[in-house]
Design a protein around this motif. Structure first.
Motif, PDB file in Angstrom:
ATOM      1  N   GLN A 599      14.919  43.667  44.619  1.00 28.34           N
ATOM      2  CA  GLN A 599      16.272  43.218  44.293  1.00 28.34           C
ATOM      3  C   GLN A 599      16.247  42.722  42.856  1.00 28.34           C
ATOM      4  N   VAL A 600      17.137  43.238  42.021  1.00 24.43           N
ATOM      5  CA  VAL A 600      17.120  42.917  40.592  1.00 24.43           C
ATOM      6  C   VAL A 600      18.426  42.267  40.193  1.00 24.43           C
ATOM      7  N   THR A 607      30.359  37.098  36.527  1.00 24.16           N
ATOM      8  CA  THR A 607      31.150  36.011  37.118  1.00 24.16           C
ATOM      9  C   THR A 607      31.976  36.475  38.312  1.00 24.16           C
ATOM     10  N   ASP A 608      32.030  37.781  38.541  1.00 24.90           N
ATOM     11  CA  ASP A 608      32.791  38.299  39.682  1.00 24.90           C
ATOM     12  C   ASP A 608      32.204  37.744  40.976  1.00 24.90           C
ATOM     13  N   PRO A 609      33.012  37.031  41.794  1.00 19.90           N
ATOM     14  CA  PRO A 609      32.462  36.446  43.022  1.00 19.90           C
ATOM     15  C   PRO A 609      31.992  37.492  44.030  1.00 19.90           C
ATOM     16  N   GLY A 610      32.484  38.711  43.924  1.00 21.04           N
ATOM     17  CA  GLY A 610      32.080  39.760  44.852  1.00 21.04           C
ATOM     18  C   GLY A 610      30.851  40.533  44.402  1.00 21.04           C
ATOM     19  N   TRP A 611      30.270  40.168  43.244  1.00 20.96           N
ATOM     20  CA  TRP A 611      29.116  40.915  42.733  1.00 20.96           C
ATOM     21  C   TRP A 611      27.870  40.580  43.529  1.00 20.96           C
ATOM     22  N   ARG A 612      27.062  41.595  43.804  1.00 20.81           N
ATOM     23  CA  ARG A 612      25.807  41.412  44.501  1.00 20.81           C
ATOM     24  C   ARG A 612      24.685  42.045  43.701  1.00 20.81           C
ATOM     25  N   PRO A 613      23.517  41.435  43.689  1.00 21.08           N
ATOM     26  CA  PRO A 613      22.393  42.044  42.962  1.00 21.08           C
ATOM     27  C   PRO A 613      22.036  43.388  43.577  1.00 21.08           C
ATOM     28  N   PRO A 614      21.883  44.416  42.760  1.00 25.75           N
ATOM     29  CA  PRO A 614      21.510  45.721  43.313  1.00 25.75           C
ATOM     30  C   PRO A 614      20.055  45.737  43.768  1.00 25.75           C
ATOM     31  N   VAL A 615      19.775  46.649  44.687  1.00 26.74           N
ATOM     32  CA  VAL A 615      18.405  46.873  45.150  1.00 26.74           C
ATOM     33  C   VAL A 615      17.905  48.151  44.494  1.00 26.74           C
ATOM     34  N   ALA A 616      16.811  48.061  43.773  1.00 25.23           N
ATOM     35  CA  ALA A 616      16.307  49.192  42.993  1.00 25.23           C
ATOM     36  C   ALA A 616      14.991  49.699  43.564  1.00 25.23           C
ATOM     37  N   ILE A 693      16.752  63.735  49.063  1.00 25.24           N
ATOM     38  CA  ILE A 693      17.509  64.655  48.219  1.00 25.24           C
ATOM     39  C   ILE A 693      18.996  64.327  48.219  1.00 25.24           C
ATOM     40  N   GLY A 694      19.521  63.924  49.365  1.00 24.04           N
ATOM     41  CA  GLY A 694      20.958  63.736  49.488  1.00 24.04           C
ATOM     42  C   GLY A 694      21.472  62.406  49.021  1.00 24.04           C
ATOM     43  N   GLU A 695      20.614  61.535  48.505  1.00 24.18           N
ATOM     44  CA  GLU A 695      21.069  60.196  48.135  1.00 24.18           C
ATOM     45  C   GLU A 695      21.980  60.240  46.920  1.00 24.18           C
ATOM     46  N   ALA A 696      22.925  59.285  46.879  1.00 31.42           N
ATOM     47  CA  ALA A 696      23.750  59.113  45.682  1.00 31.42           C
ATOM     48  C   ALA A 696      22.880  58.507  44.587  1.00 31.42           C
ATOM     49  N   PRO A 697      23.279  58.621  43.325  1.00 31.25           N
ATOM     50  CA  PRO A 697      22.482  58.011  42.250  1.00 31.25           C
ATOM     51  C   PRO A 697      22.211  56.541  42.548  1.00 31.25           C
ATOM     52  N   ARG A 698      20.946  56.176  42.562  1.00 27.30           N
ATOM     53  CA  ARG A 698      20.587  54.809  42.933  1.00 27.30           C
ATOM     54  C   ARG A 698      19.769  54.166  41.833  1.00 27.30           C
ATOM     55  N   PRO A 699      19.786  52.842  41.759  1.00 29.09           N
ATOM     56  CA  PRO A 699      19.032  52.156  40.710  1.00 29.09           C
ATOM     57  C   PRO A 699      17.528  52.328  40.903  1.00 29.09           C
ATOM     58  N   ALA A 700      16.806  52.301  39.792  1.00 28.30           N
ATOM     59  CA  ALA A 700      15.341  52.391  39.836  1.00 28.30           C
ATOM     60  C   ALA A 700      14.771  51.664  38.633  1.00 28.30           C
ATOM     61  N   ILE A 701      13.590  51.085  38.826  1.00 27.99           N
ATOM     62  CA  ILE A 701      12.871  50.449  37.719  1.00 27.99           C
ATOM     63  C   ILE A 701      11.457  50.995  37.692  1.00 27.99           C
ATOM     64  N   PHE A 702      10.910  51.073  36.483  1.00 27.71           N
ATOM     65  CA  PHE A 702       9.516  51.477  36.275  1.00 27.71           C
ATOM     66  C   PHE A 702       8.810  50.298  35.595  1.00 27.71           C
ATOM     67  N   ARG A 703       7.792  49.784  36.247  1.00 23.45           N
ATOM     68  CA  ARG A 703       7.051  48.658  35.676  1.00 23.45           C
ATOM     69  C   ARG A 703       5.716  49.136  35.122  1.00 23.45           C
ATOM     70  N   SER A 704       5.198  48.368  34.172  1.00 21.04           N
ATOM     71  CA  SER A 704       3.936  48.732  33.534  1.00 21.04           C
ATOM     72  C   SER A 704       2.792  48.571  34.521  1.00 21.04           C
TER      73      SER A 704
END
Length: 891
Positions: A599-600, A607-616, A693-704
């Motif tokens: 979770q990032v 400040t949007d009260p409806g915002w949620r941290p995305p899961v990457a 394959i069928g997933e919608a574009p989703r967040p991703a992170i690459f760590r060192s």
């Protein structure tokens, strides 16, 4: 009550008791039995004793309830014996019908076995109906250890709750090491599930909680048998797991599991997580997993209190969740739980919904195969009934009632179905073993071993379907053979009943078979086309020419420095091999059976009260990975040598995450938080596919990779060398560097995708639906062949007359083929309508293909027309061989 009313009431009771007997028995002895009962009743009344009446009624009831079942059993034995003798006299017919039924029933029994494992079979624990799955709906599906403890204490609807997580480990005993999958479990794991040990004892509450407690392990029963031969002396022995000494304290009961997909070899108290370097934090300052509320790693099962419904549990858990959100707003803002029965969370929360839908659809397709099978056997029984009309008429003339004759025909059909299911069960057992072997080879990261077995539930369901198929297949022939004009059949011979409504009904059955087989073939065609489209999807990386090899130095007990030295040595040696373009490490390759989630959140939250941290999706990679996998960097830089443990924590994000966190802005130089670390964004990578394959574009992170140094990782090598050449080279290099580190999962990236979450669902769907479609097409062709041959036989005299008058063989063939073509066209027309309706249900399982794909429909229709014409051609050719003189004398 007046005497007349008492007699009327007694007569009604007598008649009700007599109706317990078979119809034939009632017809022969009913009146005598009622008269005897009335006389005994009058004698008891004349005695004037209530005791005499009570004894009479008790004797009558006892006699009826003991004699009636014996009479039914005697008639059933007679019918079964007669049916078996009849089948022995017609072995070709019996074998054809049994094999046909076995074909359809094996499809249904196989799907029952899969559905039972996926959706219905309860866990082998105490009161499994009280177990619920508790997961996080708005982030990583697991729960943190502190949250689990709070839900246990603060939710009155729960009697208890357990947490567990699977992971790889290396178990060494007597100098021999083996890679296994273990469960890290909370200390109340076995006590809540209420299972006894097979040997020794199980993990006790609070065991391993205090630092300094001796590490202990419980073996699974299956692993105890396979590795230690079931020797009870293993209890008390010391084994080494991940380089640490553990004492074996017991063995779990036979068949015990809480995972429906992965084979677990051992259970270790979760408090001993720190004993596993592969699970330890990448930085010494990182919080313990037992204190970090953002470390949502545990899969959780709860036990409902007696009398508490799952809806009440959801409401109670929501109250606890709201309380935690007020107390810990930084980690629990907008957290929402997903609470379902345990059977609805298999094999995992993420895939359970898709798998249940897919299984239901496949059961429906298997049911269509059974319907086609029943129609085919009905045609066989219709032909057999037509040949037995003289026999039936003779039995009727000798006093056999129509109901008894109908029952005899149904008994024969049901016997065929039961023989068919007896032939189907061994085939299903073999097929389930083959499927388990296929899935076991999907990955070496975890031992995939779904419990696909033919148990009592599967057998009971298969027998019920077999009896139903027998009744469906036998009712029409039974009624047809027992029509009211049987006297005419007796006088005129067997051929008189061979035409008319029975012929039309058989034709309708063939049309139905063609329609249903088209429905199955269209479903299979849509899945095949969907698989073809899936292979053309832009993955965000290039799998061609990439080979993978995995290693886990962490489970050997290696520390961070040792692991990093091993990884660097292997990469440098492999990169220097001839023909290798690039070599890089990645924590887990994309689209495998498992993946990492974080979770990032940005440094400055919206400040949007409806915002949620995305899961990457999270991947720990070395700098060379982007070249080895050909992942395009859109902005910023790649990782560099300075991005190590001593340097600033850095991360590369993909385009989707950048848009979500910093819309219309460059992410370079921004800060974000993930897994308890604050990271600087140094690059932005092109979007890709990460889990399916069928997933919608989703967040991703690459760590060192040099900053996280995972306990296990996969080497990705881009090379032009053949698999047979590069595989041994990889193994040799790793063994030369460190013989204690096992190499596993050596395969090409293409094979990894085929066996992982990328293409495996589409491959299995295409295989199963195409298999069912092929079965339906074969049965429809056999049914059409039989019907056309039957019609040709009935038209023997007509064909003889036409040929005597000069008709050419080509005219006869054209006429017969036209009849088969009409059946095919009508069936195809009906089938297209049915297929369109079914395709709507498949919409969510298809990728990039319309459920009304015209190419699929046209190809299937053309194939069925060709098959139908081929099935009609053989009897058409036989018709032209008729000798006109013989045909004219045939009747």
């Amino acid at each position: 009550m007046s005497p007349a009313r008492r007699r009327s009431f007694a007569d009604r009771i007598f008649r009700a008791l007599v109706r317990l007997f078979p119809f034939d028995f009632r017809s022969d002895h009913g009146r005598d039995l009622e008269q005897t009962l009335r006389e005994q009743h009058r004698e008891a009344q004349r005695e004037g004793s209530m005791g005499a009446l009570v004894r009479l009624w008790l004797d009558v009831a006892r006699d009826c309830f003991t004699t009636a079942p014996r009479e039914h059993a005697a008639i059933l034995r007679q019918d079964v014996g007669y049916a078996l003798r009849g089948l022995r006299r017609a072995p070709i017919f019996a074998l054809s019908a049994v094999l046909t039924l076995a074909l359809g029933l094996s499809a249904m029994a196989g799907m029952f076995a899969i559905a039972d494992a996926v959706m219905f079979r309860p866990l082998p624990v105490d009161r499994p109906e009280q177990l619920i799955s508790i997961s996080n709906r708005t982030g990583p599906p697991g729960l943190s250890f502190p949250d689990l403890q709070d839900y246990r204490r603060q939710t009155p609807a729960l009697a208890d709750a357990i947490g567990y997580q699977a992971g790889p480990a290396s178990l060494m005993v007597d100098g021999s090491s083996e890679r296994i999958t273990i469960h890290l479990v909370t200390d109340n794991y076995f006590s809540m599930l209420g299972v006894p040990p097979a040997a020794g004892r199980l993990i006790a509450p609070n065991e391993g909680r205090a630092r300094g407690d001796a590490p202990v392990v419980v073996l699974s029963y299956e692993y105890w048998q396979s590795r230690f031969g079931g020797n009870p002396a293993v209890v008390g022995r010391t084994v080494r797991i991940n380089g640490r000494s553990f004492t074996v304290i017991g063995v779990a009961p036979r068949g015990f599991h809480t995972e429906s997909l992965v084979r677990i070899a051992a259970y270790v108290p979760a408090w001993m997580t720190d004993a596993f370097s592969a699970y330890s934090a990448s930085a010494p300052s990182a919080p313990s997993v037992f204190d970090d509320r953002s470390a949502r790693r545990f899969r959780v099962l709860g036990r409902l209190r007696a009398g508490v419904s799952i809806d009440e549990a959801r409401a109670a858990l929501a109250v606890t969740t709201a309380s935690l959100a007020r107390e810990y707003p930084s980690t629990h803002k907008d957290v929402e739980l997903f609470v379902v029965p345990e059977t609805h969370a298999r094999p995992s929360i993420e895939s359970s919904g898709f798998l249940r839908i897919a299984t239901t659809v496949l059961i429906g397709l298997a049911a269509i195969v059974v319907l086609i099978t029943s129609a085919n056997v009905t045609n066989l029984l219709m032909a057999r009934a037509a040949s037995r009309e003289r026999e039936v008429a003779l039995r009727a003339a000798l006093g056999a009632r129509r109901g008894r004759l109908v029952r005899q025909f149904l008994t024969e059909a049901i016997m065929l179905a039961l023989l068919g299911v007896m032939a189907a069960v061994p085939a299903v057992v073999i097929a389930m073993r083959a499927l388990r072997n296929v899935l076991a080879g999907a990955s070496a990261i975890a031992s995939i071993d779904p419990e696909l077995v033919v148990n009592v539930r599967v057998l009971a369901a298969s027998l019920a379907i077999a009896v139903g198929a027998g009744i469906v297949a036998g009712i029409a022939p039974a009624l047809s053979a027992c029509r009211a004009d049987l006297g005419d059949r007796l006088r005129s011979g067997a051929r008189a009943g061979s035409v008319g409504s029975g012929s039309r009904f058989r034709s309708a059955l063939v049309v139905a078979q063609v329609a249903l087989s088209l429905t199955l073939l269209v479903s299979g065609g849509l899945f095949v086309r969907s698989l073809e489209h899936a292979r053309d999807v832009d993955l965000g990386f290039d799998p061609d020419g990439v080979f993978l090899a995995s290693a886990a130095p962490g489970i050997q007990g290696y520390g961070t420095v040792q692991r990093l030295a091993f990884y660097r040595s292997v990469r440098d040696r492999i990169a220097a091999q001839p023909g290798v373009e690039a070599a890089a490490w990645i924590s887990l390759p994309p689209m495998g059976i498992i993946g990492d989630l974080d979770q990032v959140s940005p440094d400055v939250q919206p400040t949007d009260p409806g915002w949620r941290p995305p899961v990457a999706m999270r991947f720990d990679v070395t700098p060379e990975y982007f070249a080895a996998a050909r992942v395009r960097l859109v902005d910023g830089r790649l990782f560099e040598a300075r991005d190590d443990v001593a340097g600033t924590r850095v991360v590369i994000v993909n385009e989707t995450l950048a848009r979500q966190l910093w819309p219309q802005q460059s992410p370079i130089g921004r800060m974000l938080k993930a897994d308890g670390d604050t990271l600087e964004v140094v690059g932005m990578a092109h979007n890709g596919k990460y889990m399916n394959i069928g997933e919608a574009p989703r967040p991703a992170i690459f760590r060192s990779f040099a900053q996280t140094v995972p306990g296990s990782a996969t080497l990705a090598i881009r090379t032009a060398r053949a698999a047979a050449d590069i595989g041994p080279a990889i193994r040799n290099v790793m063994q030369e560097i460190d013989r204690d580190v096992a190499v596993y999962d050596v395969r090409s990236m293409v094979t990894h995708l085929d066996n992982g979450s990328a293409f495996m669902p589409f491959r299995l769907g295409a295989f199963m639906t195409t298999l069912f479609g092929g079965m339906g097409m074969l049965l429809a062709a056999i049914g059409l062949y039989g019907t056309i041959a039957y019609h040709v036989t009935q038209r023997t005299q007509e064909i003889g007359v036409r040929m005597a008058l000069g008709a050419r063989a080509a005219d006869i063939i054209r006429d017969v083929l036209a009849q088969g073509g009409r059946f095919a066209l009508i069936g195809i027309g009906v089938g297209i309508v049915l297929a369109a309706g079914l395709a709507q249900l498949l919409k969510g399982l298809l990728l990039g293909i319309s459920p009304f794909d015209p190419i699929t429909y046209a190809a299937v229709a053309g194939l069925l027309v060709a098959i139908c014409l081929l099935a009609s051609f053989v009897p058409a050719r036989r018709a032209t061989a008729v000798d006109p003189l013989v045909a004219l004398r045939a009747d």
